[in-house]
Design a protein around this motif. Sequence first.
Motif, PDB file in Angstrom:
ATOM      1  N   GLN A 492     -13.256  26.056  -5.719  1.00 37.29           N
ATOM      2  CA  GLN A 492     -12.919  24.375  -5.874  1.00 37.29           C
ATOM      3  C   GLN A 492     -11.504  24.208  -5.076  1.00 37.29           C
ATOM      4  O   GLN A 492     -11.012  25.319  -4.974  1.00 37.29           O
ATOM      5  N   ALA A 493     -11.950  23.039  -5.034  1.00 43.40           N
ATOM      6  CA  ALA A 493     -10.673  22.431  -4.049  1.00 43.40           C
ATOM      7  C   ALA A 493     -10.293  21.304  -4.565  1.00 43.40           C
ATOM      8  O   ALA A 493     -10.920  20.658  -5.362  1.00 43.40           O
ATOM      9  N   LEU A 494      -9.233  21.055  -4.252  1.00 43.03           N
ATOM     10  CA  LEU A 494      -8.155  19.534  -4.181  1.00 43.03           C
ATOM     11  C   LEU A 494      -7.801  19.157  -2.790  1.00 43.03           C
ATOM     12  O   LEU A 494      -7.258  19.601  -2.392  1.00 43.03           O
ATOM     13  N   MET A 495      -8.787  18.173  -2.383  1.00 38.71           N
ATOM     14  CA  MET A 495      -7.650  16.919  -1.186  1.00 38.71           C
ATOM     15  C   MET A 495      -6.735  16.167  -1.850  1.00 38.71           C
ATOM     16  O   MET A 495      -7.217  15.055  -2.385  1.00 38.71           O
ATOM     17  N   SER A 496      -5.660  16.247  -0.989  1.00 32.09           N
ATOM     18  CA  SER A 496      -4.333  14.790  -1.644  1.00 32.09           C
ATOM     19  C   SER A 496      -4.445  14.686  -0.721  1.00 32.09           C
ATOM     20  O   SER A 496      -4.008  15.300   0.502  1.00 32.09           O
ATOM     21  N   ILE A 497      -4.454  12.702   0.118  1.00 33.00           N
ATOM     22  CA  ILE A 497      -4.396  12.120   0.844  1.00 33.00           C
ATOM     23  C   ILE A 497      -3.008  11.144   0.512  1.00 33.00           C
ATOM     24  O   ILE A 497      -3.037  10.227   0.072  1.00 33.00           O
ATOM     25  N   GLN A 498      -2.119  11.465   1.213  1.00 33.86           N
ATOM     26  CA  GLN A 498      -0.871  10.061   1.394  1.00 33.86           C
ATOM     27  C   GLN A 498      -0.771   9.043   2.273  1.00 33.86           C
ATOM     28  O   GLN A 498      -0.665  10.201   3.377  1.00 33.86           O
ATOM     29  N   TYR A 499      -1.087   7.931   1.967  1.00 31.45           N
ATOM     30  CA  TYR A 499      -0.947   6.772   2.800  1.00 31.45           C
ATOM     31  C   TYR A 499       1.103   6.364   2.278  1.00 31.45           C
ATOM     32  O   TYR A 499       1.057   6.279   1.703  1.00 31.45           O
ATOM     33  N   ARG A 500       1.128   6.156   3.519  1.00 30.33           N
ATOM     34  CA  ARG A 500       2.426   5.231   3.725  1.00 30.33           C
ATOM     35  C   ARG A 500       2.624   3.895   4.568  1.00 30.33           C
ATOM     36  O   ARG A 500       2.352   4.581   5.981  1.00 30.33           O
ATOM     37  N   HIS A 501       2.887   3.365   4.473  1.00 31.13           N
ATOM     38  CA  HIS A 501       3.107   1.744   5.188  1.00 31.13           C
ATOM     39  C   HIS A 501       4.027   1.256   5.498  1.00 31.13           C
ATOM     40  O   HIS A 501       5.429   1.850   4.971  1.00 31.13           O
ATOM     41  N   THR A 502       4.023   1.991   7.012  1.00 34.70           N
ATOM     42  CA  THR A 502       5.783   2.018   7.536  1.00 34.70           C
ATOM     43  C   THR A 502       6.126   0.799   7.717  1.00 34.70           C
ATOM     44  O   THR A 502       7.685   0.477   8.152  1.00 34.70           O
ATOM     45  N   GLY A 503       5.867  -0.357   7.959  1.00 37.74           N
ATOM     46  CA  GLY A 503       6.424  -2.051   8.186  1.00 37.74           C
ATOM     47  C   GLY A 503       7.202  -2.674   7.164  1.00 37.74           C
ATOM     48  O   GLY A 503       7.376  -1.684   6.307  1.00 37.74           O
ATOM     49  N   PRO A 504       7.723  -3.096   7.632  1.00 44.08           N
ATOM     50  CA  PRO A 504       9.116  -4.111   6.635  1.00 44.08           C
ATOM     51  C   PRO A 504       8.265  -4.167   5.330  1.00 44.08           C
ATOM     52  O   PRO A 504       7.619  -4.405   5.321  1.00 44.08           O
ATOM     53  N   ALA A 505       9.203  -3.995   4.075  1.00 43.96           N
ATOM     54  CA  ALA A 505       8.940  -4.398   3.631  1.00 43.96           C
ATOM     55  C   ALA A 505       9.329  -6.561   3.115  1.00 43.96           C
ATOM     56  O   ALA A 505       9.446  -7.018   4.174  1.00 43.96           O
ATOM     57  N   SER A 506       8.456  -6.839   2.036  1.00 40.77           N
ATOM     58  CA  SER A 506       7.794  -8.108   2.819  1.00 40.77           C
ATOM     59  C   SER A 506       7.407  -8.684   1.504  1.00 40.77           C
ATOM     60  O   SER A 506       6.928  -8.233   0.533  1.00 40.77           O
ATOM     61  N   ASP A 507       7.674  -9.822   0.909  1.00 38.95           N
ATOM     62  CA  ASP A 507       7.444 -10.506  -0.507  1.00 38.95           C
ATOM     63  C   ASP A 507       5.855 -11.942  -0.509  1.00 38.95           C
ATOM     64  O   ASP A 507       5.533 -12.190  -0.986  1.00 38.95           O
ATOM     65  N   GLU A 508       5.257 -11.382   0.845  1.00 39.22           N
ATOM     66  CA  GLU A 508       4.432 -11.921   1.788  1.00 39.22           C
ATOM     67  C   GLU A 508       2.845 -11.428   0.519  1.00 39.22           C
ATOM     68  O   GLU A 508       2.848  -9.938   0.335  1.00 39.22           O
ATOM     69  N   PRO A 509       2.261 -12.068  -0.224  1.00 40.97           N
ATOM     70  CA  PRO A 509       0.633 -11.721  -1.054  1.00 40.97           C
ATOM     71  C   PRO A 509       0.025 -10.968   0.459  1.00 40.97           C
ATOM     72  O   PRO A 509      -0.286 -11.260   1.136  1.00 40.97           O
ATOM     73  N   CYS A 510      -0.563  -9.752  -0.640  1.00 44.99           N
ATOM     74  CA  CYS A 510      -1.940  -9.397   0.238  1.00 44.99           C
ATOM     75  C   CYS A 510      -2.394 -10.332   0.013  1.00 44.99           C
ATOM     76  O   CYS A 510      -3.792 -10.750  -0.846  1.00 44.99           O
ATOM     77  N   LEU A 511      -2.916 -11.108   1.229  1.00 47.80           N
ATOM     78  CA  LEU A 511      -4.576 -12.220   1.573  1.00 47.80           C
ATOM     79  C   LEU A 511      -5.360 -11.120   2.367  1.00 47.80           C
ATOM     80  O   LEU A 511      -5.167 -10.930   3.782  1.00 47.80           O
ATOM     81  N   GLN A 512      -6.542 -11.085   2.288  1.00 52.49           N
ATOM     82  CA  GLN A 512      -7.530 -10.028   3.514  1.00 52.49           C
ATOM     83  C   GLN A 512      -8.202 -11.609   3.747  1.00 52.49           C
ATOM     84  O   GLN A 512      -8.463 -12.814   2.728  1.00 52.49           O
ATOM     85  N   VAL A 587      -2.622  -1.081   0.635  1.00 60.02           N
ATOM     86  CA  VAL A 587      -1.750   0.106   0.382  1.00 60.02           C
ATOM     87  C   VAL A 587      -0.331  -1.348   0.679  1.00 60.02           C
ATOM     88  O   VAL A 587      -0.805  -1.605   1.834  1.00 60.02           O
ATOM     89  N   PRO A 588      -0.092  -1.933  -0.167  1.00 62.59           N
ATOM     90  CA  PRO A 588       0.908  -2.992   0.626  1.00 62.59           C
ATOM     91  C   PRO A 588       2.385  -2.717   1.644  1.00 62.59           C
ATOM     92  O   PRO A 588       2.367  -1.778   1.558  1.00 62.59           O
ATOM     93  N   HIS A 589       2.464  -3.688   1.654  1.00 61.82           N
ATOM     94  CA  HIS A 589       3.937  -3.738   2.571  1.00 61.82           C
ATOM     95  C   HIS A 589       4.656  -1.978   1.933  1.00 61.82           C
ATOM     96  O   HIS A 589       4.859  -2.401   1.016  1.00 61.82           O
ATOM     97  N   ALA A 590       5.051  -1.646   3.057  1.00 65.61           N
ATOM     98  CA  ALA A 590       5.677  -0.607   2.417  1.00 65.61           C
ATOM     99  C   ALA A 590       5.923   0.611   2.178  1.00 65.61           C
ATOM    100  O   ALA A 590       6.713   0.912   1.003  1.00 65.61           O
ATOM    101  N   ALA A 591       5.198   0.525   1.171  1.00 62.18           N
ATOM    102  CA  ALA A 591       4.427   1.431  -1.056  1.00 62.18           C
ATOM    103  C   ALA A 591       3.722   3.049   0.022  1.00 62.18           C
ATOM    104  O   ALA A 591       3.193   2.838   1.354  1.00 62.18           O
ATOM    105  N   GLU A 592       3.538   3.137  -0.478  1.00 62.17           N
ATOM    106  CA  GLU A 592       2.705   4.767  -0.704  1.00 62.17           C
ATOM    107  C   GLU A 592       1.556   4.832  -1.437  1.00 62.17           C
ATOM    108  O   GLU A 592       2.353   4.610  -2.868  1.00 62.17           O
TER     109      GLU A 592
END
Length: 674
Positions: A492-512, A587-592
Amino acid sequence: MNNSNTSAPLPSENEPRRSSTKRIAGLLILIGLLIFLLWAGLKSWRVYQATRSLMALEPEARSLMSGGIKALNPDAAEALVLRAREDIATLHSELAIVKPLTPYLGWVPRFGPAITGAPYLLEMADAGSEAAVLAVSSLKPALAIIQQPDFGAARMGELLPILSNAAPDLQLAQDSLDRYSAAREGLNSVVEIENLPWRVRQLLELSDQWLPIATDGIRLAPGLPALLGHDGPRNYLILAQNEDELRATGGFITGVGVVTVQDGRIIDLSFRDAYQVDKWAEKPYAFPPQPYYDFLGLELFLFRDANFWPDFPTSAQKAIDLYVYGQGGPQLDGAIAIDQEFLRILVDAIGPVPVPGTDQTINADNLLKTLRAARDIQEGQEVGEWVGNRKAFLGGFAAAILAKIETDFGSIDPVRLARNMTGAAENRHLSIYMTDPNVAAALAENGWDGHIPPTAGGDFWMAVDTNMGYNKVNIFIERAFSYEISLEQSPQALMSIQYRHTGPASDEPCLQGVEEEFEQAAEYLALADKCYWNYLRLYVPAGSQLMESSRHVVPGDTMISGKTWDRGGQVADDLPWLTTFSNFMLVPHAAETTVYFRYQLPPDILESVNGETVYRLSIGKQPGTSTEPTNVSIILPDGAEFIGADPMPTQVEGNRIVYALDLTSDVSLIVRYR
């Protein structure tokens, strides 16, 4: 009373014969001992002479190479490798008789590890010198041409018949290098390299550095005449990928070119915006892979999205088909995928490149900044005009690099160029797909074609991101992997991937969306400072079963489709020779964000060899990504005895084998236990 007289026994008539036999036997033993000493002395003398001769060659070799390959005397180089080959063959022959004893002499103080590894070191020296003689002798005429003062791109065609004639010897040289590699692996299995003498370690480090380049070059050389159009023109598709908007084979296909080569020369090169390839208003197009529809809202499978599959031959053939469907033109003989990092590596090798018609000069330090600035709207330019021509700079950059190669080839160090190109392919910034089966086989053997092989009796994983946000946010995204596998009867295996957004924090909403790029002509870095919509695929051995996974929510008000994603991991229908798990996340701004998959692997990932259990793990690096920290923990069954590993682990904690890796290229690990 009778007195009996006793007397000494009379000498037997055989006594003189026995005495004579003893003298003869002693004489024969003495003669045998003298012959043995003479034989041993002669062997020792030959070993001593060969060793002295080899040691004398080292400063000579350094002096010969001091001026670089262009100053290297071809005749002197051939003579040197022939002498080295003769000395090494002598050592290999004279020491063969003591090889069976070396495994039992590891206890010898100070020299034990070197004695134990001696058979493998001798085999490496024998195979390496054999390969050197074959390669140098067969390629010496090519070296003489390269060293001519007027040698340049116009004379590349002169090398092709030499390479064709050298093919048989180069195949033998490749066989020798395979023997060298096998001996190198054998050395790792019997001694720890750090316990060898300093001088031996230094030579091993040097050989480990150059062996991949030599192996790749010798494998590819016989196919270069066909690749470079020796028997007629060849047309190749060039896919310019942008890793700032990550896709499966390295990045979004932002531009495309067609290069035509004949007799080693580039006779035509054109570039265009990838958006200009398709004729969707005039022709019907197929429905795209389902994730493109679900997460991007696409309803047509167009050229710019052809690289959906991480197996490059699959995506490359799709790109060729869509290009020909949209543009027609001559038959395409292959496809070459490059990214921005490849261009930086190339310019680092060929030197600064002046851009015709401007005062700009591209170098390895300013290339990325220059590319991004050239893409932005220029002062006084209308948005409509800019949208239609925003990637015109690609053609100018390509023409500038071509002009540098054609007019100033003599200033380029071919060894540095070969080393950089090999590194670009190994680090997955260059992938080459060819329709010629012989060339394709050589590329596949080198790992330059970006294929993902079926897993045969071993473990495998490859994590592949696809940016679904219509932005360049991958400039700010970092990934870190943690893989843990328990080698029980049902692994059995467990794969974990951590994502980190290194950009500055922002109040701008996430809009695709794409409005900022096409309607507002936003600057490049503004397109990067966005949230990360990511479609993740994890490729694992066929037959793996998903047991548990993280759940991710992407609100519908952030999506073009307006549909909310709220699911755990999925089993995707993707590459048929592997099992694929997938998920979609934001993954929002400056989030993990952390994603994980827990799954059961098929039992045949373990192999039984001579009473030992062997676990093999291959890790695929996604093209276009930079170095990514990767931790691997391999948990052996209870009561198992750890025998060894290649490479050696970072740490062994009881039955836990730990590797702390920096994933810069594909990785292979082997662990043995019983």
